[in-house]
Design an enzyme around this catalytic site. Structure first.
Site, PDB file in Angstrom:
ATOM      1  N   TYR A 146      57.068  14.793   7.006  1.00 39.40           N
ATOM      2  CA  TYR A 146      58.600  14.459   7.217  1.00 39.40           C
ATOM      3  C   TYR A 146      58.645  13.938   8.793  1.00 39.40           C
ATOM      4  O   TYR A 146      59.419  13.119   8.898  1.00 39.40           O
ATOM      5  CB  TYR A 146      59.474  15.486   6.698  1.00 39.40           C
ATOM      6  CG  TYR A 146      59.306  15.787   5.317  1.00 39.40           C
ATOM      7  CD1 TYR A 146      59.057  14.722   4.303  1.00 39.40           C
ATOM      8  CD2 TYR A 146      59.441  17.223   4.802  1.00 39.40           C
ATOM      9  CE1 TYR A 146      58.820  15.122   2.926  1.00 39.40           C
ATOM     10  CE2 TYR A 146      59.215  17.469   3.393  1.00 39.40           C
ATOM     11  CZ  TYR A 146      58.994  16.297   2.598  1.00 39.40           C
ATOM     12  OH  TYR A 146      58.844  16.937   1.263  1.00 39.40           O
TER      13      TYR A 146
HETATM   14  C1  LIG Z   1      53.423  18.024   1.558  1.00 36.71           C
HETATM   15  C2  LIG Z   1      52.332  17.575   0.775  1.00 36.71           C
HETATM   16  C3  LIG Z   1      53.053  16.535  -0.285  1.00 36.71           C
HETATM   17  C4  LIG Z   1      51.724  16.291   1.650  1.00 36.71           C
HETATM   18  O1  LIG Z   1      50.602  15.750   0.837  1.00 36.71           O
HETATM   19  P1  LIG Z   1      49.259  15.338   1.601  1.00 36.71           P
HETATM   20  O2  LIG Z   1      48.739  14.381   0.647  1.00 36.71           O
HETATM   21  O3  LIG Z   1      48.625  16.415   2.045  1.00 36.71           O
HETATM   22  O4  LIG Z   1      49.763  14.537   2.907  1.00 36.71           O
HETATM   23  P2  LIG Z   1      49.088  13.581   3.853  1.00 36.71           P
HETATM   24  O5  LIG Z   1      47.686  13.694   3.732  1.00 36.71           O
HETATM   25  O6  LIG Z   1      49.656  12.286   3.760  1.00 36.71           O
HETATM   26  O7  LIG Z   1      49.467  14.331   5.305  1.00 36.71           O
HETATM   27  C5  LIG Z   1      48.950  15.508   5.389  1.00 36.71           C
HETATM   28  C6  LIG Z   1      47.831  15.342   6.616  1.00 36.71           C
HETATM   29  O8  LIG Z   1      46.879  14.630   6.346  1.00 36.71           O
HETATM   30  C7  LIG Z   1      46.532  13.632   7.748  1.00 36.71           C
HETATM   31  N1  LIG Z   1      46.220  12.385   6.945  1.00 36.71           N
HETATM   32  C8  LIG Z   1      47.356  11.503   6.558  1.00 36.71           C
HETATM   33  N2  LIG Z   1      46.676  10.072   6.190  1.00 36.71           N
HETATM   34  C9  LIG Z   1      45.481  10.316   6.463  1.00 36.71           C
HETATM   35  C10 LIG Z   1      44.104   9.507   6.341  1.00 36.71           C
HETATM   36  N3  LIG Z   1      44.114   8.273   5.687  1.00 36.71           N
HETATM   37  N4  LIG Z   1      42.933  10.277   6.704  1.00 36.71           N
HETATM   38  C11 LIG Z   1      43.003  11.447   7.266  1.00 36.71           C
HETATM   39  N5  LIG Z   1      43.893  12.338   7.371  1.00 36.71           N
HETATM   40  C12 LIG Z   1      45.260  11.729   6.949  1.00 36.71           C
HETATM   41  C13 LIG Z   1      48.006  13.889   8.041  1.00 36.71           C
HETATM   42  O9  LIG Z   1      47.714  13.541   9.625  1.00 36.71           O
HETATM   43  C14 LIG Z   1      48.506  14.955   8.048  1.00 36.71           C
HETATM   44  O10 LIG Z   1      47.423  16.044   8.821  1.00 36.71           O
HETATM   45  P3  LIG Z   1      48.610  16.946   9.312  1.00 36.71           P
HETATM   46  O11 LIG Z   1      48.809  17.728   8.106  1.00 36.71           O
HETATM   47  O12 LIG Z   1      47.565  17.878  10.086  1.00 36.71           O
HETATM   48  O13 LIG Z   1      49.540  16.445  10.295  1.00 36.71           O
HETATM   49  C15 LIG Z   1      51.351  18.247   0.333  1.00 36.71           C
HETATM   50  O14 LIG Z   1      50.840  19.050   1.360  1.00 36.71           O
HETATM   51  C16 LIG Z   1      51.807  19.467  -0.393  1.00 36.71           C
HETATM   52  O15 LIG Z   1      52.032  19.216  -1.588  1.00 36.71           O
HETATM   53  N6  LIG Z   1      52.179  20.419  -0.181  1.00 36.71           N
HETATM   54  C17 LIG Z   1      52.543  21.691  -0.875  1.00 36.71           C
HETATM   55  C18 LIG Z   1      54.055  21.588  -1.436  1.00 36.71           C
HETATM   56  C19 LIG Z   1      55.234  21.106  -0.527  1.00 36.71           C
HETATM   57  O16 LIG Z   1      55.402  21.455   0.546  1.00 36.71           O
HETATM   58  N7  LIG Z   1      55.855  20.162  -0.940  1.00 36.71           N
HETATM   59  C20 LIG Z   1      56.833  19.522  -0.187  1.00 36.71           C
HETATM   60  C21 LIG Z   1      58.033  20.506  -0.715  1.00 36.71           C
HETATM   61  S1  LIG Z   1      59.487  19.722  -0.056  1.00 36.71           S
END
Ligand SMILES: CC(C)(COP(=O)(O)OP(=O)(O)OC[C@H]1O[C@@H](n2cnc3c(N)ncnc32)[C@H](O)[C@@H]1OP(=O)(O)O)[C@@H](O)C(=O)NCCC(=O)NCCS
Length: 215
Positions: A173
């Site tokens: 976010y």
């Molecule tokens: C929050 C959530 C939806 C994010 O999904 P995600 O797929 O992990 O998100 P992204 O991959 O886009 O981003 C997360 C990380 O990957 C990294 N990333 C993004 N794109 C990338 C790529 N192309 N290659 C490598 N890494 C990448 C980001 O930098 C980020 O790293 P960081 O967390 O260390 O900053 C997921 O982690 C989740 O479901 N969490 C638990 C539930 C939750 O909290 N939901 C939200 C409630 S409001």
């Protein structure tokens, strides 16, 4: 030099409300696993998610991971659902809207600024990625696809407070430019502190990534 991520990009698919009903079990399983909620939580959530999908302005997108067992990428049944994002247009009669309005009021916001935040927004209600698929851009892709071409002036969401904003949701976010609306807010019936965050729409081009959601 940082290592190259060779994970294939997720396939994003926009859902209709009927599609959500069809995939509800899988989507709720991702939610329960991602949030680390006790098994059975999905039973209580199912009617709520189904009702949400009937609200004006509802949009939902799911992400599929790579096909299992080397099957063709087009063979949808073999590709696991690894992410879900949905939301709808916020409105004054909704419980969440009323809670946030009260939270802003208690935090000292004046009526004009409350109106400017809550007057025209899209509520990001759910965003979850299966733990085994996290960290490869799926969450970013789901969120940017969900917010693309929305007619509302801004997007709002609530997320649990965590120390130092140190989890993937917070980093995602913040990276996408969400700022504080209310902090350490307790919704009625939930003892956990939440943050309400928001940002104006559209997302700036520099913060969006190529998403390519298909129907
Ligand atoms: C929050 C959530 C939806 C994010 O999904 P995600 O797929 O992990 O998100 P992204 O991959 O886009 O981003 C997360 C990380 O990957 C990294 N990333 C993004 N794109 C990338 C790529 N192309 N290659 C490598 N890494 C990448 C980001 O930098 C980020 O790293 P960081 O967390 O260390 O900053 C997921 O982690 C989740 O479901 N969490 C638990 C539930 C939750 O909290 N939901 C939200 C409630 S409001």
């Amino acid at each position: 030099m940082s290592p190259v991520d060779t994970t294939p990009a997720p396939r994003l698919v926009e859902l209709s409300a009927a599609d959500l009903r069809t995939h509800l079990g899988e989507a709720l399983a991702v939610y329960v696993e991602a949030m680390d909620y006790p098994k059975g939580t999905e039973i209580h959530r199912a009617p709520m998610w189904t009702e949400h999908a009937t609200r004006p302005g509802w949009r939902g997108i799911v992400a599929y991971g790579p096909p299992r067992d080397g099957a063709e990428a087009s063979a949808q049944p073999s590709a696991p659902l690894v992410g879900i994002a949905y939301g709808y247009r916020g409105a004054p009669h909704q419980w969440w809207h009323q809670q946030v309005r009260e939270g802003m009021r208690r935090a000292g916001a004046d009526p004009n600024s409350i109106e400017s935040v809550l007057g025209d927004y899209f509520e990001l209600t759910e965003l979850h990625v299966s733990p085994r698929a996290q960290g490869h851009g799926t969450g970013s892709a789901l969120l940017t696809a969900l917010l693309a071409d929305r007619p509302e002036a801004r997007v709002l969401l609530s997320t649990p407070e965590v120390p130092h904003e140190d989890n993937r949701a917070w980093r995602l976010y913040r990276r996408l430019g969400f700022t504080d609306v209310v902090r350490h807010f307790r919704f009625s019936g939930d003892s956990r502190p939440f943050a309400v965050l928001g940002r104006e729409l559209p997302l700036r081009p520099s913060t969006t990534e190529s998403t390519g959601a298909t129907r």
